[in-house]
Enzyme design. Structure first.
Site, PDB file in Angstrom:
ATOM      1  N   ASN A  80       0.869  -1.180   0.000  1.00 26.09           N
ATOM      2  CA  ASN A  80       0.000   0.000   0.000  1.00 26.09           C
ATOM      3  C   ASN A  80       0.904   1.228   0.000  1.00 26.09           C
ATOM      4  O   ASN A  80       1.488   1.562   1.022  1.00 26.09           O
ATOM      5  CB  ASN A  80      -0.884  -0.043   1.256  1.00 26.09           C
ATOM      6  CG  ASN A  80      -1.720   1.211   1.416  1.00 26.09           C
ATOM      7  OD1 ASN A  80      -1.830   2.017   0.492  1.00 26.09           O
ATOM      8  ND2 ASN A  80      -2.320   1.373   2.588  1.00 26.09           N
ATOM      9  N   TRP A  81       1.022   1.848  -1.164  1.00 22.12           N
ATOM     10  CA  TRP A  81       1.953   2.983  -1.274  1.00 22.12           C
ATOM     11  C   TRP A  81       1.378   4.245  -0.639  1.00 22.12           C
ATOM     12  O   TRP A  81       2.091   5.241  -0.490  1.00 22.12           O
ATOM     13  CB  TRP A  81       2.287   3.252  -2.749  1.00 22.12           C
ATOM     14  CG  TRP A  81       3.039   2.140  -3.427  1.00 22.12           C
ATOM     15  CD1 TRP A  81       3.391   0.927  -2.899  1.00 22.12           C
ATOM     16  CD2 TRP A  81       3.531   2.141  -4.777  1.00 22.12           C
ATOM     17  NE1 TRP A  81       4.067   0.176  -3.832  1.00 22.12           N
ATOM     18  CE2 TRP A  81       4.163   0.901  -4.994  1.00 22.12           C
ATOM     19  CE3 TRP A  81       3.486   3.061  -5.835  1.00 22.12           C
ATOM     20  CZ2 TRP A  81       4.763   0.570  -6.220  1.00 22.12           C
ATOM     21  CZ3 TRP A  81       4.080   2.733  -7.045  1.00 22.12           C
ATOM     22  CH2 TRP A  81       4.719   1.495  -7.231  1.00 22.12           C
ATOM     23  N   LYS A  82       0.115   4.240  -0.315  1.00 18.05           N
ATOM     24  CA  LYS A  82      -0.558   5.404   0.290  1.00 18.05           C
ATOM     25  C   LYS A  82      -0.330   6.650  -0.577  1.00 18.05           C
ATOM     26  O   LYS A  82      -0.248   6.527  -1.795  1.00 18.05           O
ATOM     27  CB  LYS A  82      -0.091   5.620   1.731  1.00 18.05           C
ATOM     28  CG  LYS A  82      -0.182   4.341   2.561  1.00 18.05           C
ATOM     29  CD  LYS A  82      -0.027   4.593   4.023  1.00 18.05           C
ATOM     30  CE  LYS A  82       0.018   3.262   4.760  1.00 18.05           C
ATOM     31  NZ  LYS A  82      -0.039   3.408   6.190  1.00 18.05           N
ATOM     32  N   HIS A  96      -9.465   0.656   4.760  1.00 16.47           N
ATOM     33  CA  HIS A  96      -8.196   0.884   5.469  1.00 16.47           C
ATOM     34  C   HIS A  96      -8.466   1.785   6.678  1.00 16.47           C
ATOM     35  O   HIS A  96      -9.286   2.701   6.605  1.00 16.47           O
ATOM     36  CB  HIS A  96      -7.171   1.533   4.526  1.00 16.47           C
ATOM     37  CG  HIS A  96      -5.804   1.552   5.115  1.00 16.47           C
ATOM     38  ND1 HIS A  96      -5.415   2.506   6.026  1.00 16.47           N
ATOM     39  CD2 HIS A  96      -4.745   0.716   4.966  1.00 16.47           C
ATOM     40  CE1 HIS A  96      -4.170   2.251   6.400  1.00 16.47           C
ATOM     41  NE2 HIS A  96      -3.740   1.172   5.769  1.00 16.47           N
ATOM     42  N   GLU A 117      -6.960   4.211   7.877  1.00 14.51           N
ATOM     43  CA  GLU A 117      -6.797   5.660   7.638  1.00 14.51           C
ATOM     44  C   GLU A 117      -8.044   6.235   6.990  1.00 14.51           C
ATOM     45  O   GLU A 117      -8.414   7.385   7.230  1.00 14.51           O
ATOM     46  CB  GLU A 117      -5.537   5.902   6.782  1.00 14.51           C
ATOM     47  CG  GLU A 117      -4.276   5.694   7.613  1.00 14.51           C
ATOM     48  CD  GLU A 117      -3.054   5.284   6.812  1.00 14.51           C
ATOM     49  OE1 GLU A 117      -3.046   5.407   5.578  1.00 14.51           O
ATOM     50  OE2 GLU A 117      -2.084   4.818   7.455  1.00 14.51           O
ATOM     51  N   GLU A 141      -5.210  -5.391  10.381  1.00 12.35           N
ATOM     52  CA  GLU A 141      -4.200  -4.366  10.649  1.00 12.35           C
ATOM     53  C   GLU A 141      -4.520  -3.654  11.961  1.00 12.35           C
ATOM     54  O   GLU A 141      -5.391  -2.775  11.994  1.00 12.35           O
ATOM     55  CB  GLU A 141      -4.195  -3.328   9.527  1.00 12.35           C
ATOM     56  CG  GLU A 141      -3.918  -3.908   8.156  1.00 12.35           C
ATOM     57  CD  GLU A 141      -3.361  -2.848   7.215  1.00 12.35           C
ATOM     58  OE1 GLU A 141      -2.267  -3.079   6.695  1.00 12.35           O
ATOM     59  OE2 GLU A 141      -4.000  -1.807   7.027  1.00 12.35           O
ATOM     60  N   GLY A 171       2.437   2.077  10.819  1.00 14.88           N
ATOM     61  CA  GLY A 171       3.359   3.203  10.687  1.00 14.88           C
ATOM     62  C   GLY A 171       3.998   3.630  12.008  1.00 14.88           C
ATOM     63  O   GLY A 171       4.600   4.689  12.094  1.00 14.88           O
ATOM     64  N   SER A 224       3.565  -2.305  10.386  1.00 16.46           N
ATOM     65  CA  SER A 224       5.021  -2.308  10.581  1.00 16.46           C
ATOM     66  C   SER A 224       5.666  -3.653  10.247  1.00 16.46           C
ATOM     67  O   SER A 224       6.615  -4.073  10.908  1.00 16.46           O
ATOM     68  CB  SER A 224       5.370  -1.855  11.998  1.00 16.46           C
ATOM     69  OG  SER A 224       4.892  -0.532  12.210  1.00 16.46           O
ATOM     70  N   GLY A 237       2.915  -1.211   4.307  1.00 16.48           N
ATOM     71  CA  GLY A 237       2.914   0.224   4.034  1.00 16.48           C
ATOM     72  C   GLY A 237       4.328   0.713   3.769  1.00 16.48           C
ATOM     73  O   GLY A 237       4.856   0.603   2.660  1.00 16.48           O
ATOM     74  N   GLY A 238       4.975   1.251   4.799  1.00 19.97           N
ATOM     75  CA  GLY A 238       6.296   1.864   4.661  1.00 19.97           C
ATOM     76  C   GLY A 238       7.315   1.013   3.916  1.00 19.97           C
ATOM     77  O   GLY A 238       8.020   1.510   3.022  1.00 19.97           O
TER      78      GLY A 238
HETATM   79  C1  PEP Z   1      -0.760  -0.044   6.142  1.00 20.00           C
HETATM   80  O1  PEP Z   1      -1.077   1.104   6.329  1.00 20.00           O
HETATM   81  O2  PEP Z   1      -1.466  -0.780   5.421  1.00 20.00           O
HETATM   82  C2  PEP Z   1       0.453  -0.537   6.795  1.00 20.00           C
HETATM   83  C3  PEP Z   1       0.531  -1.789   7.101  1.00 20.00           C
HETATM   84  O3  PEP Z   1       1.435   0.394   7.039  1.00 20.00           O
HETATM   85  P1  PEP Z   1       2.884   0.136   7.709  1.00 20.00           P
HETATM   86  O4  PEP Z   1       3.431  -1.146   7.116  1.00 20.00           O
HETATM   87  O5  PEP Z   1       3.703   1.311   7.331  1.00 20.00           O
HETATM   88  O6  PEP Z   1       2.667   0.002   9.175  1.00 20.00           O
END
Ligand code: PEP
Length: 250
Positions: free
Chosen positions: A9-11, A96, A98, A168, A174, A213, A234-235
């Site tokens: 997920n590049w957001k 998601h 967010e 999640e 994050g 994470s 994500g990251g």
């Molecule tokens: C996400 O937002 O889907 C996610 C898992 O982010 P991160 O890996 O950065 O925690």
């Protein structure tokens, strides 16, 4: 055998040229990872098309990060599921945390988005998860159960057969804090049990991804758990090398 999936997920990150470079990097290293792993990348809308073009001829699928509740019409700023599908995308992330938190998405909204996704042959990656307060109050099972009952339970058996779930925990997204592999397994097994109560044995075929994470150093331990079928990343999805290394965690 359930599908093994690593989805990125590049957001709201990468400009088009950066996104294309990132996709090229993933494609370049893909052969080093077992072909049993299904990779998905979910760039911003602005360069979905370019990333689809870049990944043509590879087995890396592309998804969007959201879609509209409506099919078409006067909805300024929205992107319809049909538009996403027309670009060659196969997946769409829905629910998601967010989007739930910052854009007020509710189960009612998500039911409509799920309908749009299925009507356009997009596979939803439906996200569930509790926040820190809910986890500390021991309410995480109830929260996740409600998120599933209010949305996934409205699907037909045929739709359910084409669903990916991502668990999640909001407190791990994050933040650098990861659920332990045991915490992930505990709630993934619970999610599968909830799904089984409605869809029977088909629940054993539904991929349930862990997100929060997840990185090369912890993927292996988490993916080793019986009910964890991969990750929503994500990251660490923003560096081809890390994203691919997570795929090696199987
Ligand atoms: C996400 O937002 O889907 C996610 C898992 O982010 P991160 O890996 O950065 O925690």
């Amino acid at each position: 055998m359930r599908k093994k999936i690593v989805a990125g997920n590049w957001k709201m990150n990468t400009l088009p040229a950066e996104g294309v470079e990132l996709a090229k990097g993933v494609a370049a290293g893909r052969a080093e990872v077992c072909s049993c792993v299904n990779f998905i990348v979910c760039p911003p809308f602005t360069h979905l098309w370019q990333v689809v073009e870049t990944l043509k001829g590879t087995d890396i699928a592309v998804g969007a990060q959201d879609c509209a509740t409506e099919a078409k019409g006067a909805y300024t700023g929205e992107i319809a599921a049909s538009m996403i599908a027309a670009l060659g995308c196969k997946y769409v992330i829905l629910g998601h945390s967010e989007r739930r938190q910052y854009y007020g998405e509710t189960s009612a909204t998500l039911n409509r988005k799920m309908e749009q996704a299925y009507a356009n042959s997009l596979t939803p990656i439906y996200c569930v998860g509790e926040n820190l307060e809910e986890r500390e109050a021991g309410r995480h099972f109830d929260v996740v159960k409600a998120q599933i009952e209010e949305v996934v339970f409205n699907l037909t058996a045929e739709q359910f057969a084409d669903l990916v779930i991502a668990y999640e925990p909001v407190w791990a997204i994050g933040t650098g804090k990861t659920a332990t592999a045991e915490q992930a397994q505990e709630i993934h097994a619970y999610i599968r049990e909830v799904l089984r109560s409605k869809f029977g044995a088909a629940a054993d075929e539904c991929p349930i991804l862990y997100g929060g994470s997840c990185k090369p150093s912890n993927a292996q331990e988490i993916f080793a758990k019986a009910d964890v079928d991969g990750g929503l990343i994500g990251g660490a999805a923003l560096k081809a090398e890390d994203f691919l290394a997570i795929g090696k965690g199987f």
